[in-house]
Design an enzyme around this catalytic site. Sequence first.
Site, short mmCIF file in Angstrom:
data_model
loop_
_atom_site.label_atom_id
_atom_site.label_comp_id
_atom_site.label_asym_id
_atom_site.label_seq_id
_atom_site.Cartn_x
_atom_site.Cartn_y
_atom_site.Cartn_z
N SER A 147 18.71 61.97 43.66
CA SER A 147 17.96 61.21 42.66
C SER A 147 18.36 61.71 41.28
O SER A 147 18.79 62.86 41.13
CB SER A 147 16.45 61.42 42.87
OG SER A 147 15.70 60.94 41.76
N TYR A 160 9.89 67.64 44.45
CA TYR A 160 10.85 66.54 44.55
C TYR A 160 12.14 66.88 43.83
O TYR A 160 13.24 66.77 44.39
CB TYR A 160 10.24 65.26 43.99
CG TYR A 160 11.07 64.03 44.24
CD1 TYR A 160 11.12 63.45 45.51
CD2 TYR A 160 11.81 63.44 43.22
CE1 TYR A 160 11.88 62.32 45.75
CE2 TYR A 160 12.57 62.30 43.45
CZ TYR A 160 12.60 61.75 44.72
OH TYR A 160 13.36 60.62 44.95
N LYS A 164 15.89 67.49 45.50
CA LYS A 164 16.97 66.57 45.15
C LYS A 164 18.12 67.30 44.45
O LYS A 164 19.30 66.94 44.62
CB LYS A 164 16.44 65.42 44.29
CG LYS A 164 15.47 64.50 45.02
CD LYS A 164 16.11 63.90 46.27
CE LYS A 164 15.19 62.92 46.97
NZ LYS A 164 15.80 62.27 48.15
#
Length: 254
Positions: A147, A160, A164
């Site tokens: 991401s 997160y 990532k």
Amino acid sequence: MISQLFDLTGRVALVTGGNKGLGKAMARGLAEAGADVIIASRHEDQLREALREILAETGRRGAYLVADVGKREDLLRLARSALETFGRVDILINNAGMNVPQSIDTITDEVWDRMLAVNLTSAMILSRELVPQMKERRWGRIVHISSILGQVSKEKRNAYSATKAALMGLARASAIDLGPYNITVNCIAPGPFLTDMPMSLLTDAEKQAFAQRTALGRWAEPRELVGPILLLCSEAGSYITGQTLFVDGGWLAR
């Protein structure tokens, strides 16, 4: 012929999280390019319908496997079952992921552990289990779906962003390990795509802000990730490895 560079006839691809969103779009693109496709997720009802749509009018073979990629035993079973289904896996797309926003001072152990398992550990385990048979044939493609929030971040994206970003490091290291066997390992880092995860987590103001920040002034459709995934999974991208391809509509350009 240029078209042959993207031809995946005879290849078998496994796509985690292939029941919807980016995973489903990528799986459809791989099937259109000639690959047989296996999709996996926890939701059998969604998998069944998704596979029908993925294979429609492609003439390709396909299968779905029910697995929770946050559980190691499920991952080992998934890898084994995928190999049993078509006898090989040439292309691995580690797409399954989750996001539970929590600030650094409120993040729970349960959320942290689950996100590491789903977003990061699953990519390692499936790669580890499927690489040996790729080595035997001296051909393979592994793509982790990262991401733009692995490069930058926003509030409450601690776990997160950490997972990532780690996928990018994993891809670089694995590319060095596997390059001698003609196996490439890369990441795709999507920006704002119209999928369930961001639509459910962001406010209307945040959605508008994401669109305005891109150079193109809009969110992307899942189908717009097909070109990048075909590049990295075909002979067209045979000399690309250890890289992260940002597909963000120019979001990071600002």
